[in-house]
Each structure stands twice: as structure tokens, then as C-alpha cells.
Design a protein around this motif. Structure first.
Motif, PDB file in Angstrom:
ATOM      1  N   MET A  88       0.857  -1.190   0.000  1.00 35.56           N
ATOM      2  CA  MET A  88       0.000   0.000   0.000  1.00 35.56           C
ATOM      3  C   MET A  88       0.890   1.236   0.000  1.00 35.56           C
ATOM      4  O   MET A  88       1.798   1.376   0.814  1.00 35.56           O
ATOM      5  CB  MET A  88      -0.905   0.002   1.232  1.00 35.56           C
ATOM      6  N   THR A  89       0.642   2.172  -0.900  1.00 40.28           N
ATOM      7  CA  THR A  89       1.433   3.384  -0.996  1.00 40.28           C
ATOM      8  C   THR A  89       1.179   4.277   0.216  1.00 40.28           C
ATOM      9  O   THR A  89       0.032   4.533   0.591  1.00 40.28           O
ATOM     10  CB  THR A  89       1.078   4.164  -2.276  1.00 40.28           C
ATOM     11  N   GLU A  90       2.257   4.766   0.841  1.00 41.66           N
ATOM     12  CA  GLU A  90       2.115   5.679   1.968  1.00 41.66           C
ATOM     13  C   GLU A  90       1.513   6.982   1.473  1.00 41.66           C
ATOM     14  O   GLU A  90       1.942   7.545   0.465  1.00 41.66           O
ATOM     15  CB  GLU A  90       3.477   5.942   2.611  1.00 41.66           C
ATOM     16  N   ARG A  91       0.522   7.493   2.178  1.00 38.77           N
ATOM     17  CA  ARG A  91      -0.178   8.684   1.729  1.00 38.77           C
ATOM     18  C   ARG A  91       0.500   9.949   2.243  1.00 38.77           C
ATOM     19  O   ARG A  91      -0.120  10.837   2.814  1.00 38.77           O
ATOM     20  CB  ARG A  91      -1.634   8.633   2.176  1.00 38.77           C
ATOM     21  N   LYS A  92       1.813  10.010   2.082  1.00 41.79           N
ATOM     22  CA  LYS A  92       2.535  11.194   2.518  1.00 41.79           C
ATOM     23  C   LYS A  92       3.871  11.251   1.793  1.00 41.79           C
ATOM     24  O   LYS A  92       4.488  10.235   1.499  1.00 41.79           O
ATOM     25  CB  LYS A  92       2.778  11.188   4.036  1.00 41.79           C
ATOM     26  N   GLY A  93       4.288  12.474   1.498  1.00 41.62           N
ATOM     27  CA  GLY A  93       5.611  12.688   0.936  1.00 41.62           C
ATOM     28  C   GLY A  93       5.595  13.047  -0.537  1.00 41.62           C
ATOM     29  O   GLY A  93       4.591  12.940  -1.237  1.00 41.62           O
ATOM     30  N   ARG A  94       6.745  13.554  -0.992  1.00 41.07           N
ATOM     31  CA  ARG A  94       7.001  13.874  -2.402  1.00 41.07           C
ATOM     32  C   ARG A  94       6.123  14.999  -2.946  1.00 41.07           C
ATOM     33  O   ARG A  94       5.930  15.113  -4.148  1.00 41.07           O
ATOM     34  CB  ARG A  94       6.881  12.631  -3.285  1.00 41.07           C
ATOM     35  N   VAL A  95       5.609  15.826  -2.064  1.00 43.67           N
ATOM     36  CA  VAL A  95       4.740  16.934  -2.477  1.00 43.67           C
ATOM     37  C   VAL A  95       5.168  18.207  -1.748  1.00 43.67           C
ATOM     38  O   VAL A  95       5.382  18.194  -0.532  1.00 43.67           O
ATOM     39  CB  VAL A  95       3.258  16.637  -2.176  1.00 43.67           C
ATOM     40  N   THR A  96       5.263  19.301  -2.504  1.00 45.25           N
ATOM     41  CA  THR A  96       5.646  20.600  -1.945  1.00 45.25           C
ATOM     42  C   THR A  96       4.455  21.547  -1.987  1.00 45.25           C
ATOM     43  O   THR A  96       3.821  21.721  -3.033  1.00 45.25           O
ATOM     44  CB  THR A  96       6.812  21.214  -2.736  1.00 45.25           C
ATOM     45  N   LEU A  97       4.177  22.151  -0.852  1.00 47.88           N
ATOM     46  CA  LEU A  97       3.012  23.015  -0.678  1.00 47.88           C
ATOM     47  C   LEU A  97       3.468  24.468  -0.560  1.00 47.88           C
ATOM     48  O   LEU A  97       4.355  24.772   0.234  1.00 47.88           O
ATOM     49  CB  LEU A  97       2.267  22.592   0.593  1.00 47.88           C
ATOM     50  N   PRO A  98       2.880  25.392  -1.317  1.00 49.86           N
ATOM     51  CA  PRO A  98       3.191  26.801  -1.094  1.00 49.86           C
ATOM     52  C   PRO A  98       2.415  27.321   0.109  1.00 49.86           C
ATOM     53  O   PRO A  98       1.298  26.878   0.370  1.00 49.86           O
ATOM     54  CB  PRO A  98       2.710  27.467  -2.387  1.00 49.86           C
ATOM     55  N   SER A  99       3.005  28.219   0.833  1.00 50.23           N
ATOM     56  CA  SER A  99       2.280  28.839   1.936  1.00 50.23           C
ATOM     57  C   SER A  99       2.606  30.324   1.985  1.00 50.23           C
ATOM     58  O   SER A  99       3.336  30.844   1.134  1.00 50.23           O
ATOM     59  CB  SER A  99       2.609  28.149   3.263  1.00 50.23           C
ATOM     60  N   GLN A 100       2.081  30.994   3.028  1.00 47.55           N
ATOM     61  CA  GLN A 100       2.227  32.443   3.118  1.00 47.55           C
ATOM     62  C   GLN A 100       1.996  32.885   4.553  1.00 47.55           C
ATOM     63  O   GLN A 100       1.631  32.080   5.424  1.00 47.55           O
ATOM     64  CB  GLN A 100       1.228  33.115   2.172  1.00 47.55           C
ATOM     65  N   GLN A 101       2.187  34.169   4.802  1.00 45.95           N
ATOM     66  CA  GLN A 101       2.022  34.706   6.148  1.00 45.95           C
ATOM     67  C   GLN A 101       0.567  34.630   6.607  1.00 45.95           C
ATOM     68  O   GLN A 101      -0.361  34.676   5.803  1.00 45.95           O
ATOM     69  CB  GLN A 101       2.494  36.161   6.183  1.00 45.95           C
ATOM     70  N   ASN A 102       0.412  34.476   7.914  1.00 49.25           N
ATOM     71  CA  ASN A 102      -0.908  34.477   8.548  1.00 49.25           C
ATOM     72  C   ASN A 102      -1.828  33.394   7.985  1.00 49.25           C
ATOM     73  O   ASN A 102      -3.031  33.609   7.802  1.00 49.25           O
ATOM     74  CB  ASN A 102      -1.582  35.855   8.387  1.00 49.25           C
ATOM     75  N   PHE A 103      -1.243  32.225   7.731  1.00 49.16           N
ATOM     76  CA  PHE A 103      -2.027  31.128   7.158  1.00 49.16           C
ATOM     77  C   PHE A 103      -1.602  29.802   7.789  1.00 49.16           C
ATOM     78  O   PHE A 103      -1.553  28.779   7.120  1.00 49.16           O
ATOM     79  CB  PHE A 103      -1.845  31.108   5.636  1.00 49.16           C
ATOM     80  N   LEU A 104      -1.334  29.820   9.072  1.00 47.27           N
ATOM     81  CA  LEU A 104      -0.751  28.663   9.754  1.00 47.27           C
ATOM     82  C   LEU A 104      -1.715  27.479   9.827  1.00 47.27           C
ATOM     83  O   LEU A 104      -1.371  26.366   9.418  1.00 47.27           O
ATOM     84  CB  LEU A 104      -0.297  29.054  11.165  1.00 47.27           C
ATOM     85  N   GLU A 105      -2.903  27.681  10.366  1.00 46.16           N
ATOM     86  CA  GLU A 105      -3.815  26.562  10.593  1.00 46.16           C
ATOM     87  C   GLU A 105      -4.245  25.913   9.276  1.00 46.16           C
ATOM     88  O   GLU A 105      -4.329  24.692   9.164  1.00 46.16           O
ATOM     89  CB  GLU A 105      -5.044  27.031  11.390  1.00 46.16           C
ATOM     90  N   GLU A 106      -4.523  26.743   8.294  1.00 48.87           N
ATOM     91  CA  GLU A 106      -4.915  26.212   6.994  1.00 48.87           C
ATOM     92  C   GLU A 106      -3.753  25.444   6.343  1.00 48.87           C
ATOM     93  O   GLU A 106      -3.965  24.427   5.672  1.00 48.87           O
ATOM     94  CB  GLU A 106      -5.361  27.347   6.075  1.00 48.87           C
ATOM     95  N   THR A 107      -2.545  25.926   6.556  1.00 51.98           N
ATOM     96  CA  THR A 107      -1.372  25.230   6.027  1.00 51.98           C
ATOM     97  C   THR A 107      -1.238  23.851   6.651  1.00 51.98           C
ATOM     98  O   THR A 107      -0.976  22.858   5.949  1.00 51.98           O
ATOM     99  CB  THR A 107      -0.105  26.056   6.275  1.00 51.98           C
ATOM    100  N   LYS A 108      -1.438  23.769   7.955  1.00 53.36           N
ATOM    101  CA  LYS A 108      -1.358  22.479   8.651  1.00 53.36           C
ATOM    102  C   LYS A 108      -2.426  21.523   8.114  1.00 53.36           C
ATOM    103  O   LYS A 108      -2.169  20.332   7.910  1.00 53.36           O
ATOM    104  CB  LYS A 108      -1.535  22.693  10.159  1.00 53.36           C
ATOM    105  N   GLU A 109      -3.604  22.062   7.857  1.00 53.98           N
ATOM    106  CA  GLU A 109      -4.700  21.231   7.345  1.00 53.98           C
ATOM    107  C   GLU A 109      -4.348  20.654   5.972  1.00 53.98           C
ATOM    108  O   GLU A 109      -4.526  19.454   5.721  1.00 53.98           O
ATOM    109  CB  GLU A 109      -5.974  22.080   7.253  1.00 53.98           C
ATOM    110  N   LEU A 110      -3.834  21.499   5.081  1.00 51.57           N
ATOM    111  CA  LEU A 110      -3.528  21.038   3.734  1.00 51.57           C
ATOM    112  C   LEU A 110      -2.262  20.186   3.702  1.00 51.57           C
ATOM    113  O   LEU A 110      -2.134  19.303   2.842  1.00 51.57           O
ATOM    114  CB  LEU A 110      -3.404  22.228   2.790  1.00 51.57           C
TER     115      LEU A 110
END
Length: 723
Positions: A1-23
Motif C-alpha cells: 500500500m502506498t504511503e499517503r505522505k511525501g514527495r509533495v511541496t506546498l506553497p504557503s504564506q504569512q498568517n495562514f498557519l492553521e490552513e497550512t497544517k490542514e492542507l
């Protein structure tokens, strides 16, 4: 089963901490990045993810650039054509240019570095016959021929970085300062970029990957007086020019370049131009210099314990990853924008780095993420074209860029990216490092060869032009087809011949362009070696105006191989009798619709040995011909589609005399494809469309069975060596 994590880069920005953690959790991302115009909060940098930080080497330091204006980057530009109505002419050479982007270079002697040309004769006007009015930015020319046309080739300073300018205008950044690019070839700039990087590396301990965006010289991007793109060449070396570079070139190469060697009659040595020796020498000269300087910055990065990643775009000129010197830079990774299968392969095929990464579309900018638009449509189209190429040579990582807060407002898009990232990891975990099955080896023949592997024009506004459209279509079809692809130049064949493992050679494009070849087809060693190779069993496919240059009564110089030539109007007195089509042909066996792009007219069969496969509207669009033991195939044009991908595949197998081998790992439905991996005894059947498809699948032993796939579905199967 493929692990459902890794090999992906997420852009983020200031004042967006909780939403960043969610995504981060939802998309299984393991890296975070900033973008042009965004920064990461300290709290975001402490999340469980690798931190990429965008780093601009030769821009975003206006405090330095303002103090050293003589070291701002330069480029050669050409004025508009001006008609003389008397023996005197005044030219406003900045007309048509965006004056926020460029300023004339009056720091250096204009009489030494500028050039006025009589475009009617091509002669250079003696500098004693013209003067520059610096106050009005005009050149006044005297003692010239009335009713001749004249241009001014002038050096200019590039006072606004083109990428920041584009983003500034697109995102309406208002009074945000215009970033001034400076030239690392200059002494103060050279020292500054190294000292600044040393300090920056110490001051950014949370950064794991320095994402160089990119290094020194931007691809040629010049705006007009309306603040719109005037000239774009993703491969253009125009912005690497300077007086210092020209002087260093003369010292190293033993001769001096003219402004015309760069301006090139206003074509600026675009990708479509057959490159001159002087321009190829200049490319080589810049690449050597850039590689040396990049190596020093990479070493500083490594000394600080961080990785060095290069963005394949923006200021990438001189760092061409398929050039001779890229391997010497020590780069850890390359990331680039993925717009289709061709751009994906351009990145994933790069050698000499630890990993490759693709930034997928759409970019999280307001030109896509606005109320009423559905970004899932673009994302799905982009993924389906790119996925074909992933099945041949997967990237190591994928990601996105822009303002995450914009994407977050579109829940359907957020959910779609979750599915996409999971599917990417499944593909990667199955086939990374595994050689896929290839039925043929195909060589693309043009003026650039390996240097421009999987690379064409790379400018969006070029899509309307049929030659760019066709050439891109060919590469896009091949990017996900079950064939090995290599890129060779005319000089490669002249100097080294044709490799024994090549089954098919493709030459395509409009006459006179670098892709078709222009005057290269007058080289007797080239045509002789190709004819001999085909005669001994090779396959040659010509698309558009292949091998085209009017010489010795031929337009297609390999007309005898292709079985067709093009009428230029010189032999209208000679009747062309051969128009009858064959009843059926292997190449079109399962093709029901034909799309050649814009019509190619006046192509005619040389004799009755030519198999005319498609003759519509009084024109030959598709034909085949035998030549000794080999075969030639002519196609009028090939914009990308699933049908044309199948047409090209059949044409290649036919040209190679391997028709009987095509049904090994094959799907009869043109919207589906089979990718096999003999090393791991697996194969995948993919639906490249957004509709349900049913197809007959042939496995490795040629055994057929029926399969139905949901929209965009991929099905993995295991098999034994016996099939």
C-alpha cells in the motif's frame, strides 16, 4: 500500500498557519515553500516539513543596484524600421518599447557599441554619419539613401526584472518597488552575490533547500509601450549581453561579435532561427561562465548544510541542463513548471541531480482562482497530459506555487489535489528507477540536438503558429508513448553518423527554421548519410516541410526518401499525375478523424510508387514510400491529440518495418494506453480522457482482453513472464 505522505511541496504564506497544517495533512505534503510575493511565518517554518526558500541571486537588492547602475544587466535591442524620405532621417529608437523596463546605455561609447544599418542593402552606416540625441533618445542619420529603410541596434539597461514585472502587472502590486537586475559578470555585483549569500545562509537556519530562482540571466522577455509582451524567447540569451561580456568573448574566442550577431535582423536568434556559428559560440561562452559562477554558489550552500535547487525558468539562461557544463555545477535538484507531458519530460529526464520536481498548474494566482471559475478543469487537463509522461520517466516530486489562501477558497480543487497527489505517489512507488518497455528508439533531428531535449518554443503566444503547434504536438505525443526518444543535430550526423540502435528519425517544421533545418540540407554529407541509412532499413518521417531548402530542383532534399516534394510554382508546367489513394493502410487502420493543423498545400507524389494514404481537398496530407530496405512517411502536420498520437505511433512502426510488433502492450482505444515494466512484471492501463472508456488490451504476449476504465482511471496489473 502506498504511503499517503511525501514527495509533495506546498506553497504557503504569512498568517495562514492553521490552513497550512490542514492542507499539509490532506495533501500529504512534506515540504513547504514561499513564492514570488509571499513569505513564510516563523511558526510555519517550524512545522514538520522541509522548508524551501526562494532566493534571487541577481534581483530584489535595489539598495545595491541603485549604487551601481553601471552594473545593471543589459541587452541589445533594435528600433523599428524607418523609411528615409531624404538624405537625413531621425529615428526615435525607443518607440514601441516599455520605458519602465529599459533605458539606453549612454555610459559606454555609443559609436563603438551601437550600429545603424541600411536594411535595404544590409550595409552598416558609418558611425561618422549619425549622432545620438540623448535628451530625446533619438538617432539622427545623415548622408543616406532616400527610400531605404534603416534601423538602430542599441545597448540598453534592463531596469526592471521581467518576471517581477510580469507578476507586478498581473497581480496589481501597485507601488511595490521595481526590482532591478544586476550583472554578476561585473566586479562589484560578483562580490556582492557571494557575500550576500554567505550572510543569508547564516541568517536563515530554518531553510533546508535554497530554491535559486534562478541565477543570473533572464530569458529574453521584452515588453512593449502598452506594458504587454513584445518579444518572448524562453531560450533567448539576449539579456546576458554586456560590454564586459562582449570584451571577454573576444578575448576567449579570438573574434569580436557585432550587435547584429545578437539583434539578428530583429529575430534575436529565436529558437526558430537556424543558429549561426557566432551565436552557438556565444551560447557556449555564456554557459561556461555561468556554470563556473553557479558552482561557487552551490558550494557555499552545501557548506552551510543546505541543498541547492534550481528553478528551470526565469533567470535560467546559461544553466541549460542538457548542455555540456551543467553537470559541473553540483546542483542537488531542479524544479520547473509542468504545463504538459513535454515540459514534464524536460525536467524528469535531467541527469546529474539527486531529484527532480515539477510545479503543476494552475498557479495559485487571481487570474485562475476567481469567483465563477473552476480551477479543477485546468488542473485535471494538466494532470492527464503530464501523467502520460510520468509513466515513462517520473519526477521525484510535485508541487504548486502561488497564494495558498486563494486555492483554499475552492474546496472542490482542494479535494481534487488530494486525489492527484495520492495517484502520483502510487505511480512513483511502482515505477521509479524501472525501465519501461519501449518498442522503438526514435530520434528527433533538428539544429539544436541534445541541447534542447524536450524543448521547443516554450512561449504561450506561439501556439497559434502551425509550425510551433506541430512541433510541440510531436513532442507531446512522444512524451508519453512507449518509445525511447533521443535528440540529435544535423552536425551529429555529419560528424558521427547515425547510431545503430535508432529505428526512426523524425524531421519536422517549417522551411528555413531550426527545426526543419534550412540551408543545412545543402550539406552533402547529411543527405548522403541519411539516404544510405534509410536504404539499409531505417525509417524516416517528415512532418510539415521536412528537409526543406530549394536546391538543385528539389524543395524537400530527401524527396526521394519521402516519395513527395512540394511545388513552389517553378514546375507548374510539369504535370502531376499521381493522386490515387490506397484502399487501406496500416498507418490509418484505427484512425477515423484527421487533423493536420493548418493545411499544407502543394505537396505532390513523385511517382506511382508513393502510397498516398490521405488525399483530401486536392492535397496530399499523408503518404508513405519505400526506399531500398527502408521507408519514408510524410505527414502534413501533427497538432497534439489522442488520435494524432496513435497516428504517429503507427507511422513510426510502419517506417521501422515493425508493424507486427505494435500489438505488444497495446490498447485499441486511442484514448487509452498501456505502459509495461518487465523488470517488475507489472503494467498499467490508463484512460487519458475525462470520459468512461472501453478498450481491448493486448498484453506482452499479444493476448487480447476487454477492459472498461472510469474517467481518468489508471489500472495496475501484474503478469508472469509467460504473459
Amino acid at each position: 500500500m502506498t504511503e499517503r505522505k511525501g514527495r509533495v511541496t506546498l506553497p504557503s504564506q504569512q498568517n495562514f498557519l492553521e490552513e497550512t497544517k490542514e492542507l499539509l495533512d490532506l495533501w500529504g505534503a512534506d515540504a513547504l515553500r514561499d513564492s514570488d510575493g509571499t513569505k513564510l511565518d516563523d511558526e510555519i517554518k517550524q512545522l514538520d516539513a522541509k522548508i524551501y526558500t526562494t532566493y534571487f541571486v541577481a534581483r530584489s537588492h535595489n539598495e545595491f543596484a541603485e549604487k551601481h547602475k553601471e552594473e545593471v544587466q543589459q541587452l541589445y535591442l533594435m528600433s523599428q524600421y524607418n523609411t528615409a524620405k531624404s538624405s537625413e532621417l531621425e529615428i526615435s529608437f525607443l518607440d514601441g518599447y516599455f520605458k519602465d523596463q529599459i533605458q539606453p546605455d549612454y555610459y559606454h561609447d555609443v559609436k563603438e557599441w551601437w550600429e545603424v544599418i541600411d536594411r535595404t542593402t544590409g550595409e552598416v552606416v558609418d558611425p561618422s554619419n549619425w549622432e545620438v540625441n540623448q535628451e530625446d533618445n533619438k538617432v539622427v542619420i545623415k548622408n543616406i539613401e532616400p527610400w531605404h529603410e534603416y534601423t538602430v541596434s542599441f545597448l540598453a539597461y534592463m531596469i526592471w526584472d521581467p518576471t517581477q514585472m510580469y507578476n507586478h502587472i498581473t497581480n496589481d502590486w501597485g507601488d511595490k518597488p521595481h526590482e532591478i537586475p544586476f550583472d554578476v559578470r561585473q566586479p562589484n555585483s560578483n562580490q556582492f552575490v557571494k557575500d550576500y549569500l554567505k550572510n543569508w545562509l547564516q541568517e536563515n537556519p530554518d531553510t533546508d533547500v535554497v530554491r535559486f530562482t534562478t541565477f543570473f540571466y533572464h530569458f529574453t522577455l521584452v515588453f512593449n509601450n502598452l506594458a504587454e509582451e513584445k518579444f518572448v524567447d524562453w531560450f533567448g540569451y539576449g539579456a546576458s549581453v554586456s560590454v564586459a561580456a562582449l570584451q571577454a568573448f573576444e578575448k576567449e574566442k579570438g573574434y569580436r561579435l557585432r550587435p547584429e550577431d545578437i539583434v539578428d535582423q530583429g529575430y534575436y536568434n529565436s529558437t526558430f532561427r537556424v543558429p549561426t556559428k557566432a551565436y552557438l559560440d556565444y551560447i557556449d561562452f555564456i554557459q561556461q561562465f555561468v556554470a563556473r559562477e553557479v558552482k561557487e554558489l552551490v558550494q557555499l550552500t552545501h557548506d552551510s548544510g543546505k541543498e541547492a535547487m534550481m528553478f528551470l525558468g526565469d533567470n535560467w539562461i546559461g544553466t541549460e541542463p542538457y548542455g555540456k557544463y551543467f553537470k559541473d555545477t553540483g546542483m542537488d535538484a531542479v524544479v520547473g513548471s509542468v504545463g504538459d507531458g513535454t515540459t514534464l519530460r524536460m525536467i524528469s529526464d535531467i541527469e546529474g541531480v539527486k531529484y527532480t520536481e515539477g510545479r503543476f498548474l494552475p498557479y495559485f494566482f487571481p487570474d485562475t482562482f476567481y469567483e465563477g471559475n473552476n480551477p479543477v478543469i485546468e488542473a485535471n487537463e494538466n494532470w492527464l497530459t503530464a501523467r502520460r509522461a510520468l509513466m515513462r520517466k517520473p519526477l521525484d516530486r510535485i508541487g504548486y506555487g502561488g497564494y495558498l489562501s486563494l486555492a483554499y477558497k475552492f474546496p472542490e480543487f482542494v479535494d481534487y489535489v488530494k486525489e492527484l497527489t495520492d495517484e502520483f505517489r502510487e505511480i512513483y512507488d511502482n515505477i521509479k528507477g524501472v525501465k519501461p518497455y519501449s518498442g522503438l528508439k526514435v530520434a528527433i533531428l533538428n539544429s539544436w540536438g541534445k541541447l534542447r531535449t524536450w524543448q521547443t518554443h516554450m512561449v504561450a503566444h506561439g501556439k497559434w503558429y502551425k509550425q510551433a503547434y506541430t512541433y510541440q504536438g510531436i513532442l507531446e505525443a512522444l512524451s508519453g508513448s512507449a518509445v525511447d526518444v533521443t535528440f540529435i543535430s544535423f552536425d551529429d550526423i555529419i560528424e558521427n553518423g547515425i547510431a545503430d540502435d535508432i529505428d526512426v528519425i523524425i524531421n519536422a517544421g517549417d522551411a528555413g527554421t531550426s527545426f526543419s533545418g534550412g540551408e543545412m540540407w545543402k550539406e552533402k554529407e547529411l543527405t548522403s548519410k541519411l539516404r544510405e541509412w534509410v536504404n539499409n532499413g531505417g525509417g524516416f518521417i517528415g512532418i510539415g516541410e521536412p528537409t526543406a531548402h530549394h536546391h538543385q530542383g528539389r524543395f524537400f532534399q530527401l524527396a526521394n526518401v519521402l516519395g513527395v516534394d512540394k511545388e513552389l510554382g517553378f514546375s507548374l508546367s510539369t504535370n502531376k499525375y499521381f493522386t490515387e489513394t490506397v484502399d487501406s493502410h496500416f498507418i490509418t487502420e484505427d484512425i477515423t478523424t484527421f487533423d493536420y493543423g493548418e493545411d499544407m498545400q502543394n505537396v505532390y507524389a513523385l511517382n506511382d510508387n508513393t502510397e498516398i494514404i490521405d488525399f483530401t481537398g486536392g492535397e496530399i496530407h499523408l503518404s508513405a514510400s519505400s526506399f531500398g530496405k527502408g521507408r519514408g512517411v510524410y505527414i502534413a502536420g501533427l497538432p497534439y491529440s489522442h488520435e494524432n498520437t496513435r497516428l504517429l505511433m503507427r507511422a513510426m512502426y510502419y517506417a521501422a518495418n515493425k508493424e507486427n510488433e505494435m500489438n505488444k502492450w497495446f490498447a485499441t482505444n486511442v484514448h487509452c494506453e498501456v505502459h509495461a515494466y518487465p523488470e517488475i512484471n507489472k503494467y498499467a492501463v490508463i484512460n487519458n480522457s475525462m470520459e468512461k472508456q472501453t478498450t481491448t488490451v493486448y498484453d506482452g504476449a499479444g493476448k487480447p482482453y476487454e477492459l472498461t476504465l472510469e474517467p481518468s482511471q489508471i489500472i495496475w496489473e501484474e503478469y508472469t513472464n509467460e504473459g
